[in-house]
Design an enzyme around this catalytic site. Structure first.
Site, mmCIF file in Angstrom:
data_model
loop_
_atom_site.group_PDB
_atom_site.id
_atom_site.type_symbol
_atom_site.label_atom_id
_atom_site.label_comp_id
_atom_site.label_asym_id
_atom_site.label_seq_id
_atom_site.Cartn_x
_atom_site.Cartn_y
_atom_site.Cartn_z
ATOM 1 C CB SER A 109 -0.896 -0.005 1.245
ATOM 2 O OG SER A 109 -1.481 1.262 1.445
ATOM 3 C CE1 TYR A 133 -5.894 4.856 -2.346
ATOM 4 C CE2 TYR A 133 -4.439 4.589 -0.454
ATOM 5 C CZ TYR A 133 -5.627 4.303 -1.101
ATOM 6 O OH TYR A 133 -6.552 3.471 -0.520
ATOM 7 C CB THR A 159 -6.188 2.830 -5.494
ATOM 8 O OG1 THR A 159 -5.474 1.632 -5.191
ATOM 9 C CG2 THR A 159 -7.562 2.776 -4.858
ATOM 10 C CE LYS A 229 -6.869 -2.734 -4.502
ATOM 11 N NZ LYS A 229 -7.645 -1.865 -3.635
ATOM 12 C CG HIS A 253 -10.949 0.711 -1.320
ATOM 13 N ND1 HIS A 253 -10.221 1.587 -2.080
ATOM 14 C CD2 HIS A 253 -10.290 0.657 -0.137
ATOM 15 C CE1 HIS A 253 -9.190 2.042 -1.381
ATOM 16 N NE2 HIS A 253 -9.210 1.485 -0.198
HETATM 17 C C1 LIG Z 1 -7.830 -2.206 6.455
HETATM 18 C C2 LIG Z 1 -7.799 -2.063 4.970
HETATM 19 C C3 LIG Z 1 -6.929 -1.143 4.405
HETATM 20 C C4 LIG Z 1 -6.871 -1.008 3.021
HETATM 21 N N1 LIG Z 1 -5.973 -0.164 2.465
HETATM 22 C C5 LIG Z 1 -5.913 -0.042 1.128
HETATM 23 C C6 LIG Z 1 -4.946 0.800 0.522
HETATM 24 O O1 LIG Z 1 -4.130 1.399 1.200
HETATM 25 N N2 LIG Z 1 -4.960 0.918 -0.825
HETATM 26 C C7 LIG Z 1 -5.866 0.234 -1.613
HETATM 27 O O2 LIG Z 1 -5.852 0.367 -2.829
HETATM 28 N N3 LIG Z 1 -6.761 -0.603 -1.065
HETATM 29 C C8 LIG Z 1 -6.805 -0.759 0.276
HETATM 30 N N4 LIG Z 1 -7.697 -1.613 0.815
HETATM 31 C C9 LIG Z 1 -8.569 -2.420 -0.062
HETATM 32 C C10 LIG Z 1 -7.893 -3.746 -0.400
HETATM 33 O O3 LIG Z 1 -6.794 -3.565 -1.241
HETATM 34 C C11 LIG Z 1 -8.854 -4.716 -1.092
HETATM 35 O O4 LIG Z 1 -9.450 -4.066 -2.183
HETATM 36 C C12 LIG Z 1 -9.926 -5.262 -0.157
HETATM 37 O O5 LIG Z 1 -9.439 -5.443 1.141
HETATM 38 C C13 LIG Z 1 -10.427 -6.599 -0.677
HETATM 39 O O6 LIG Z 1 -11.440 -7.082 0.116
HETATM 40 P P1 LIG Z 1 -11.235 -8.211 1.254
HETATM 41 O O7 LIG Z 1 -10.681 -7.494 2.443
HETATM 42 O O8 LIG Z 1 -12.616 -8.719 1.453
HETATM 43 O O9 LIG Z 1 -10.266 -9.247 0.712
HETATM 44 C C14 LIG Z 1 -7.740 -1.783 2.201
HETATM 45 C C15 LIG Z 1 -8.599 -2.710 2.790
HETATM 46 C C16 LIG Z 1 -8.631 -2.871 4.151
HETATM 47 C C17 LIG Z 1 -9.541 -3.913 4.754
#
Ligand SMILES: Cc1cc2nc3c(=O)[nH]c(=O)nc-3n(C[C@H](O)[C@H](O)[C@H](O)COP(=O)(O)O)c2cc1C
Length: 358
Positions: A109, A133, A159, A229, A253
Protein backbone atom coordinates in the site's frame (compact mmCIF):
# COMPACT_ATOMS: atom_id res chain seq x y z
CA UNK A 1 -8.62 -25.72 27.69
CA UNK A 2 -6.81 -23.91 24.88
CA UNK A 3 -8.85 -22.91 21.83
CA UNK A 4 -8.26 -25.25 18.87
CA UNK A 5 -5.88 -24.05 16.14
CA UNK A 6 -7.58 -22.03 13.39
CA UNK A 7 -8.21 -24.15 10.31
CA UNK A 8 -9.83 -21.62 7.98
CA UNK A 9 -10.02 -17.89 7.31
CA UNK A 10 -13.16 -17.48 9.45
CA UNK A 11 -11.29 -18.94 12.45
CA UNK A 12 -8.48 -16.43 11.95
CA UNK A 13 -11.03 -13.62 11.65
CA UNK A 14 -12.64 -14.53 15.00
CA UNK A 15 -9.26 -14.77 16.73
CA UNK A 16 -8.07 -11.46 15.27
CA UNK A 17 -11.27 -9.74 16.47
CA UNK A 18 -10.50 -10.94 20.00
CA UNK A 19 -6.97 -9.57 19.86
CA UNK A 20 -7.38 -6.15 18.29
CA UNK A 21 -8.42 -2.99 20.14
CA UNK A 22 -11.80 -1.50 19.09
CA UNK A 23 -10.28 1.37 17.05
CA UNK A 24 -7.94 -0.71 14.86
CA UNK A 25 -10.50 -3.53 14.61
CA UNK A 26 -13.17 -1.12 13.36
CA UNK A 27 -10.71 0.33 10.86
CA UNK A 28 -9.65 -3.08 9.52
CA UNK A 29 -13.01 -4.85 9.55
CA UNK A 30 -15.33 -2.00 8.68
CA UNK A 31 -16.91 -0.79 5.47
CA UNK A 32 -18.75 2.29 4.29
CA UNK A 33 -22.31 3.36 5.09
CA UNK A 34 -24.61 0.49 6.01
CA UNK A 35 -21.88 -2.00 4.97
CA UNK A 36 -24.19 -3.60 2.38
CA UNK A 37 -21.39 -3.98 -0.13
CA UNK A 38 -19.01 -5.24 2.56
CA UNK A 39 -21.42 -8.08 3.40
CA UNK A 40 -22.41 -8.70 -0.20
CA UNK A 41 -18.78 -9.22 -1.26
CA UNK A 42 -18.76 -12.40 0.83
CA UNK A 43 -22.38 -13.44 0.37
CA UNK A 44 -22.29 -13.11 -3.44
CA UNK A 45 -19.97 -16.11 -3.71
CA UNK A 46 -22.81 -18.15 -2.20
CA UNK A 47 -24.89 -17.41 -5.29
CA UNK A 48 -22.56 -19.51 -7.44
CA UNK A 49 -22.24 -23.29 -7.65
CA UNK A 50 -19.33 -25.27 -9.00
CA UNK A 51 -19.81 -27.76 -11.87
CA UNK A 52 -16.98 -30.23 -11.34
CA UNK A 53 -15.86 -32.63 -14.06
CA UNK A 54 -14.88 -36.21 -13.28
CA UNK A 55 -12.31 -38.72 -14.48
CA UNK A 56 -9.72 -36.10 -15.26
CA UNK A 57 -6.13 -36.94 -14.28
CA UNK A 58 -5.48 -34.55 -11.38
CA UNK A 59 -2.60 -36.52 -9.86
CA UNK A 60 -0.31 -33.56 -10.51
CA UNK A 61 -2.80 -30.76 -9.89
CA UNK A 62 -1.05 -27.50 -9.08
CA UNK A 63 -2.32 -24.03 -8.23
CA UNK A 64 0.74 -22.35 -9.81
CA UNK A 65 0.14 -19.66 -12.40
CA UNK A 66 1.59 -16.41 -13.70
CA UNK A 67 0.60 -12.80 -13.04
CA UNK A 68 1.86 -10.20 -15.53
CA UNK A 69 4.31 -12.87 -16.67
CA UNK A 70 5.65 -13.57 -13.19
CA UNK A 71 5.39 -17.06 -11.71
CA UNK A 72 3.44 -17.45 -8.46
CA UNK A 73 2.45 -20.55 -6.51
CA UNK A 74 -1.27 -19.77 -6.66
CA UNK A 75 -3.79 -17.35 -8.17
CA UNK A 76 -4.08 -15.58 -4.80
CA UNK A 77 -2.06 -12.42 -4.12
CA UNK A 78 -1.89 -10.17 -1.08
CA UNK A 79 -4.01 -7.04 -1.55
CA UNK A 80 -2.72 -3.62 -0.53
CA UNK A 81 -3.80 -2.94 3.04
CA UNK A 82 -2.72 0.21 4.86
CA UNK A 83 -1.07 0.56 8.29
CA UNK A 84 -0.23 -3.10 8.87
CA UNK A 85 1.98 -2.33 11.89
CA UNK A 86 -1.24 -1.59 13.71
CA UNK A 87 -2.27 -5.25 13.32
CA UNK A 88 1.08 -6.64 14.49
CA UNK A 89 4.59 -5.28 14.98
CA UNK A 90 5.79 -7.48 12.08
CA UNK A 91 3.79 -5.17 9.80
CA UNK A 92 4.41 -5.01 6.07
CA UNK A 93 7.87 -6.60 6.29
CA UNK A 94 6.33 -9.63 8.01
CA UNK A 95 3.59 -9.73 5.38
CA UNK A 96 6.20 -9.52 2.61
CA UNK A 97 8.11 -12.48 4.06
CA UNK A 98 4.89 -14.43 4.51
CA UNK A 99 3.92 -13.86 0.87
CA UNK A 100 7.42 -14.85 -0.26
CA UNK A 101 7.28 -18.05 1.83
CA UNK A 102 3.91 -18.91 0.30
CA UNK A 103 5.36 -18.25 -3.15
CA UNK A 104 3.06 -15.42 -4.04
CA UNK A 105 3.14 -11.68 -4.69
CA UNK A 106 2.28 -8.85 -2.31
CA UNK A 107 0.88 -5.51 -3.36
CA UNK A 108 2.29 -2.90 -0.97
CA UNK A 109 0.00 0.00 0.00
CA UNK A 110 0.95 3.64 -0.50
CA UNK A 111 -0.19 3.97 3.13
CA UNK A 112 2.33 1.33 4.25
CA UNK A 113 3.98 1.78 7.63
CA UNK A 114 7.26 0.67 6.02
CA UNK A 115 8.72 2.33 2.94
CA UNK A 116 8.53 0.39 -0.36
CA UNK A 117 12.34 0.12 -0.26
CA UNK A 118 12.38 -1.50 3.18
CA UNK A 119 9.53 -3.87 2.32
CA UNK A 120 11.53 -4.95 -0.73
CA UNK A 121 14.65 -5.50 1.39
CA UNK A 122 12.68 -7.74 3.77
CA UNK A 123 11.94 -10.30 1.04
CA UNK A 124 14.52 -9.83 -1.68
CA UNK A 125 13.68 -11.38 -5.03
CA UNK A 126 10.02 -11.98 -4.15
CA UNK A 127 7.43 -10.69 -6.62
CA UNK A 128 5.75 -7.49 -5.47
CA UNK A 129 3.62 -4.65 -6.78
CA UNK A 130 3.15 -1.12 -5.47
CA UNK A 131 -0.36 0.22 -4.91
CA UNK A 132 -0.34 3.89 -5.83
CA UNK A 133 -2.44 6.69 -4.41
CA UNK A 134 -1.98 9.92 -6.34
CA UNK A 135 -1.31 12.71 -3.87
CA UNK A 136 -2.19 16.39 -4.37
CA UNK A 137 1.56 16.88 -3.92
CA UNK A 138 2.87 15.26 -7.11
CA UNK A 139 6.33 14.99 -5.55
CA UNK A 140 5.03 12.42 -3.06
CA UNK A 141 3.46 10.35 -5.85
CA UNK A 142 6.60 10.54 -7.98
CA UNK A 143 8.80 9.51 -5.05
CA UNK A 144 6.67 6.38 -4.51
CA UNK A 145 6.85 5.44 -8.19
CA UNK A 146 10.62 6.06 -8.32
CA UNK A 147 11.12 3.90 -5.23
CA UNK A 148 9.08 1.07 -6.78
CA UNK A 149 11.09 1.24 -10.00
CA UNK A 150 14.40 1.23 -8.12
CA UNK A 151 13.57 -1.62 -5.78
CA UNK A 152 12.31 -4.37 -8.04
CA UNK A 153 8.56 -3.83 -7.99
CA UNK A 154 6.93 -5.57 -10.96
CA UNK A 155 3.87 -3.35 -11.41
CA UNK A 156 1.98 -0.33 -10.18
CA UNK A 157 -1.66 -0.74 -9.21
CA UNK A 158 -3.16 2.73 -9.20
CA UNK A 159 -6.26 2.95 -7.03
CA UNK A 160 -9.03 4.98 -8.64
CA UNK A 161 -11.99 4.45 -6.32
CA UNK A 162 -10.88 6.76 -3.54
CA UNK A 163 -10.93 10.46 -4.52
CA UNK A 164 -12.30 10.86 -0.98
CA UNK A 165 -12.55 8.39 1.90
CA UNK A 166 -15.79 6.45 2.03
CA UNK A 167 -18.16 7.13 4.91
CA UNK A 168 -16.68 4.67 7.39
CA UNK A 169 -18.94 4.99 10.37
CA UNK A 170 -17.03 2.57 12.61
CA UNK A 171 -14.09 5.00 12.42
CA UNK A 172 -16.39 7.92 13.24
CA UNK A 173 -17.78 6.08 16.27
CA UNK A 174 -14.36 5.09 17.67
CA UNK A 175 -12.88 8.49 16.65
CA UNK A 176 -10.12 6.47 15.08
CA UNK A 177 -6.76 8.13 14.48
CA UNK A 178 -3.58 6.42 13.34
CA UNK A 179 -1.76 5.82 16.65
CA UNK A 180 1.00 8.25 17.53
CA UNK A 181 3.76 5.61 17.59
CA UNK A 182 3.01 4.54 14.00
CA UNK A 183 4.43 6.42 11.03
CA UNK A 184 3.20 6.15 7.46
CA UNK A 185 6.20 7.45 5.47
CA UNK A 186 4.21 8.75 2.46
CA UNK A 187 1.76 10.61 4.70
CA UNK A 188 4.62 12.06 6.76
CA UNK A 189 6.24 13.27 3.55
CA UNK A 190 2.97 14.79 2.36
CA UNK A 191 2.40 16.85 5.53
CA UNK A 192 6.04 17.35 6.51
CA UNK A 193 5.63 15.71 9.94
CA UNK A 194 4.42 12.45 11.44
CA UNK A 195 1.57 13.92 13.46
CA UNK A 196 -1.37 11.58 14.14
CA UNK A 197 -4.25 11.92 11.67
CA UNK A 198 -7.65 10.47 10.96
CA UNK A 199 -8.26 8.33 7.90
CA UNK A 200 -10.40 11.13 6.50
CA UNK A 201 -7.48 13.56 6.81
CA UNK A 202 -5.15 11.04 5.14
CA UNK A 203 -7.46 10.69 2.13
CA UNK A 204 -7.71 14.49 2.04
CA UNK A 205 -4.07 14.49 0.91
CA UNK A 206 -5.02 12.63 -2.29
CA UNK A 207 -5.85 14.35 -5.55
CA UNK A 208 -9.60 14.13 -6.24
CA UNK A 209 -9.17 15.69 -9.69
CA UNK A 210 -7.51 12.54 -11.07
CA UNK A 211 -8.72 11.66 -14.58
CA UNK A 212 -7.98 9.27 -17.45
CA UNK A 213 -5.43 11.77 -18.73
CA UNK A 214 -3.45 11.31 -15.50
CA UNK A 215 -3.52 7.56 -16.02
CA UNK A 216 -2.09 8.06 -19.49
CA UNK A 217 0.66 10.27 -18.03
CA UNK A 218 1.50 7.70 -15.39
CA UNK A 219 1.70 4.92 -17.98
CA UNK A 220 3.95 7.06 -20.18
CA UNK A 221 6.23 8.04 -17.32
CA UNK A 222 6.96 4.60 -15.89
CA UNK A 223 8.52 1.49 -17.42
CA UNK A 224 6.39 -0.65 -15.08
CA UNK A 225 3.04 -2.09 -16.19
CA UNK A 226 0.15 -0.20 -14.64
CA UNK A 227 -3.03 -1.87 -13.37
CA UNK A 228 -6.14 0.16 -12.57
CA UNK A 229 -7.56 -0.94 -9.22
CA UNK A 230 -11.15 -0.18 -8.38
CA UNK A 231 -12.94 -0.72 -11.68
CA UNK A 232 -16.55 -2.00 -11.48
CA UNK A 233 -17.93 -1.48 -15.01
CA UNK A 234 -17.19 -2.67 -18.53
CA UNK A 235 -16.99 0.99 -19.65
CA UNK A 236 -14.18 1.85 -17.25
CA UNK A 237 -12.34 -1.40 -17.97
CA UNK A 238 -12.29 -0.51 -21.67
CA UNK A 239 -11.14 3.05 -20.93
CA UNK A 240 -8.38 1.71 -18.68
CA UNK A 241 -6.80 -0.40 -21.41
CA UNK A 242 -7.40 2.31 -24.02
CA UNK A 243 -5.35 4.63 -21.80
CA UNK A 244 -2.49 2.16 -21.60
CA UNK A 245 -3.21 0.03 -18.52
CA UNK A 246 -1.90 -3.53 -18.56
CA UNK A 247 -5.08 -4.65 -16.85
CA UNK A 248 -7.61 -3.93 -14.14
CA UNK A 249 -8.46 -5.02 -10.64
CA UNK A 250 -12.22 -5.38 -10.26
CA UNK A 251 -12.66 -4.09 -6.73
CA UNK A 252 -14.90 -2.02 -4.49
CA UNK A 253 -12.09 -1.48 -1.98
CA UNK A 254 -13.46 -4.20 0.28
CA UNK A 255 -16.77 -2.35 0.66
CA UNK A 256 -15.00 0.66 2.18
CA UNK A 257 -15.74 3.32 -0.44
CA UNK A 258 -19.17 3.60 -2.13
CA UNK A 259 -21.69 1.50 -0.24
CA UNK A 260 -24.37 0.03 -2.48
CA UNK A 261 -22.15 -0.95 -5.40
CA UNK A 262 -22.13 -4.52 -6.66
CA UNK A 263 -20.14 -7.24 -4.98
CA UNK A 264 -16.85 -7.57 -6.83
CA UNK A 265 -17.65 -11.09 -7.99
CA UNK A 266 -20.90 -9.79 -9.55
CA UNK A 267 -19.06 -6.99 -11.38
CA UNK A 268 -16.34 -9.32 -12.67
CA UNK A 269 -18.21 -11.01 -15.58
CA UNK A 270 -19.02 -7.77 -17.45
CA UNK A 271 -15.42 -6.59 -17.12
CA UNK A 272 -13.91 -9.90 -18.23
CA UNK A 273 -16.33 -10.16 -21.16
CA UNK A 274 -15.58 -6.59 -22.26
CA UNK A 275 -11.81 -7.04 -22.18
CA UNK A 276 -11.79 -10.60 -23.57
CA UNK A 277 -8.01 -10.84 -23.28
CA UNK A 278 -7.13 -7.15 -23.82
CA UNK A 279 -5.22 -6.89 -20.56
CA UNK A 280 -5.26 -9.00 -17.44
CA UNK A 281 -8.25 -9.02 -15.12
CA UNK A 282 -7.90 -9.39 -11.36
CA UNK A 283 -10.51 -9.14 -8.63
CA UNK A 284 -10.65 -8.68 -4.89
CA UNK A 285 -13.35 -8.47 -2.26
CA UNK A 286 -14.89 -11.21 -0.14
CA UNK A 287 -12.58 -14.07 -1.11
CA UNK A 288 -12.44 -16.33 1.94
CA UNK A 289 -12.17 -19.85 0.47
CA UNK A 290 -10.28 -21.74 -2.21
CA UNK A 291 -13.65 -22.43 -3.83
CA UNK A 292 -14.25 -18.64 -4.06
CA UNK A 293 -11.00 -18.41 -6.02
CA UNK A 294 -12.27 -21.02 -8.46
CA UNK A 295 -15.48 -19.05 -9.04
CA UNK A 296 -13.47 -15.89 -9.74
CA UNK A 297 -11.21 -17.69 -12.18
CA UNK A 298 -14.19 -19.26 -13.94
CA UNK A 299 -15.70 -15.79 -14.36
CA UNK A 300 -12.57 -14.43 -16.00
CA UNK A 301 -10.08 -13.41 -13.31
CA UNK A 302 -6.45 -14.32 -13.79
CA UNK A 303 -5.99 -14.21 -10.01
CA UNK A 304 -7.61 -12.74 -6.91
CA UNK A 305 -6.21 -10.60 -4.13
CA UNK A 306 -7.06 -11.06 -0.47
CA UNK A 307 -7.06 -8.12 1.94
CA UNK A 308 -8.55 -8.95 5.31
CA UNK A 309 -7.77 -12.71 5.31
CA UNK A 310 -4.00 -12.12 5.22
CA UNK A 311 -4.40 -9.26 7.69
CA UNK A 312 -6.25 -11.49 10.19
CA UNK A 313 -3.35 -13.95 9.95
CA UNK A 314 -0.89 -11.13 10.62
CA UNK A 315 -2.95 -9.91 13.58
CA UNK A 316 -3.09 -13.42 15.08
CA UNK A 317 0.55 -14.44 14.68
CA UNK A 318 2.60 -11.86 12.79
CA UNK A 319 4.55 -13.14 9.79
CA UNK A 320 3.89 -16.76 10.76
CA UNK A 321 0.14 -16.16 11.05
CA UNK A 322 -0.03 -14.48 7.64
CA UNK A 323 1.99 -17.32 6.14
CA UNK A 324 -0.42 -19.86 7.59
CA UNK A 325 -3.43 -18.08 6.07
CA UNK A 326 -1.78 -17.90 2.65
CA UNK A 327 -0.70 -21.52 2.87
CA UNK A 328 -4.17 -22.68 3.82
CA UNK A 329 -5.67 -20.74 0.91
CA UNK A 330 -3.16 -22.39 -1.41
CA UNK A 331 -4.08 -25.84 -0.06
CA UNK A 332 -7.77 -25.04 -0.47
CA UNK A 333 -7.30 -23.81 -4.06
CA UNK A 334 -5.26 -26.88 -4.97
CA UNK A 335 -7.88 -29.23 -3.51
CA UNK A 336 -10.80 -27.37 -5.09
CA UNK A 337 -9.04 -27.50 -8.46
CA UNK A 338 -8.43 -31.22 -8.23
CA UNK A 339 -11.97 -32.00 -7.04
CA UNK A 340 -13.32 -29.92 -9.95
CA UNK A 341 -11.30 -31.92 -12.47
CA UNK A 342 -8.78 -29.17 -13.21
CA UNK A 343 -5.05 -29.84 -13.15
CA UNK A 344 -4.19 -26.14 -13.15
CA UNK A 345 -5.86 -22.72 -12.97
CA UNK A 346 -5.68 -22.54 -16.78
CA UNK A 347 -8.12 -25.48 -17.00
CA UNK A 348 -10.98 -23.62 -15.31
CA UNK A 349 -13.64 -22.40 -17.72
CA UNK A 350 -16.96 -20.59 -17.52
CA UNK A 351 -18.56 -24.04 -17.70
CA UNK A 352 -17.23 -24.87 -14.24
CA UNK A 353 -19.72 -22.56 -12.53
CA UNK A 354 -23.40 -21.76 -12.64
CA UNK A 355 -25.35 -19.05 -10.94
CA UNK A 356 -28.01 -20.15 -8.50
CA UNK A 357 -31.48 -19.34 -9.82
CA UNK A 358 -33.23 -16.85 -7.54
C1 LIG B 1 -7.83 -2.21 6.46
C2 LIG B 1 -7.80 -2.06 4.97
C3 LIG B 1 -6.93 -1.14 4.41
C4 LIG B 1 -6.87 -1.01 3.02
N1 LIG B 1 -5.97 -0.16 2.47
C5 LIG B 1 -5.91 -0.04 1.13
C6 LIG B 1 -4.95 0.80 0.52
O1 LIG B 1 -4.13 1.40 1.20
N2 LIG B 1 -4.96 0.92 -0.82
C7 LIG B 1 -5.87 0.23 -1.61
O2 LIG B 1 -5.85 0.37 -2.83
N3 LIG B 1 -6.76 -0.60 -1.07
C8 LIG B 1 -6.81 -0.76 0.28
N4 LIG B 1 -7.70 -1.61 0.82
C9 LIG B 1 -8.57 -2.42 -0.06
C10 LIG B 1 -7.89 -3.75 -0.40
O3 LIG B 1 -6.79 -3.57 -1.24
C11 LIG B 1 -8.85 -4.72 -1.09
O4 LIG B 1 -9.45 -4.07 -2.18
C12 LIG B 1 -9.93 -5.26 -0.16
O5 LIG B 1 -9.44 -5.44 1.14
C13 LIG B 1 -10.43 -6.60 -0.68
O6 LIG B 1 -11.44 -7.08 0.12
P1 LIG B 1 -11.23 -8.21 1.25
O7 LIG B 1 -10.68 -7.49 2.44
O8 LIG B 1 -12.62 -8.72 1.45
O9 LIG B 1 -10.27 -9.25 0.71
C14 LIG B 1 -7.74 -1.78 2.20
C15 LIG B 1 -8.60 -2.71 2.79
C16 LIG B 1 -8.63 -2.87 4.15
C17 LIG B 1 -9.54 -3.91 4.75
Amino acid sequence: MNAPDPVNVADFERLAAERLEPGPLGYFAGGAGDERTLRDNVEAFGRWRLRPRMLVDVSKASAATTVLGCEVSMPVLVAPVAIQCMAHADGETGMARAAAAAGTAMCVSSFSTTSPRDVAAAAEGAPRWLQLYCFRDEGVTRALVDEAEEHGYGAIAVTVDAPFAGRRERDLRTEFVVPEDITVPALAQAVGSDRPMTIFEAFGLLDPSLSWRDLERLVASSPLPVLVKGVLTSEDARLAVEHGAAGVVVSNHGGRQLDGVAASIDALPEVAEELGGDGEVYMDGGVRRGTDVLVALALGARAVLVGRPALWGLACGGEEGARRVLQLLRDEVQLALALSGCASPADITREHVQRVRS
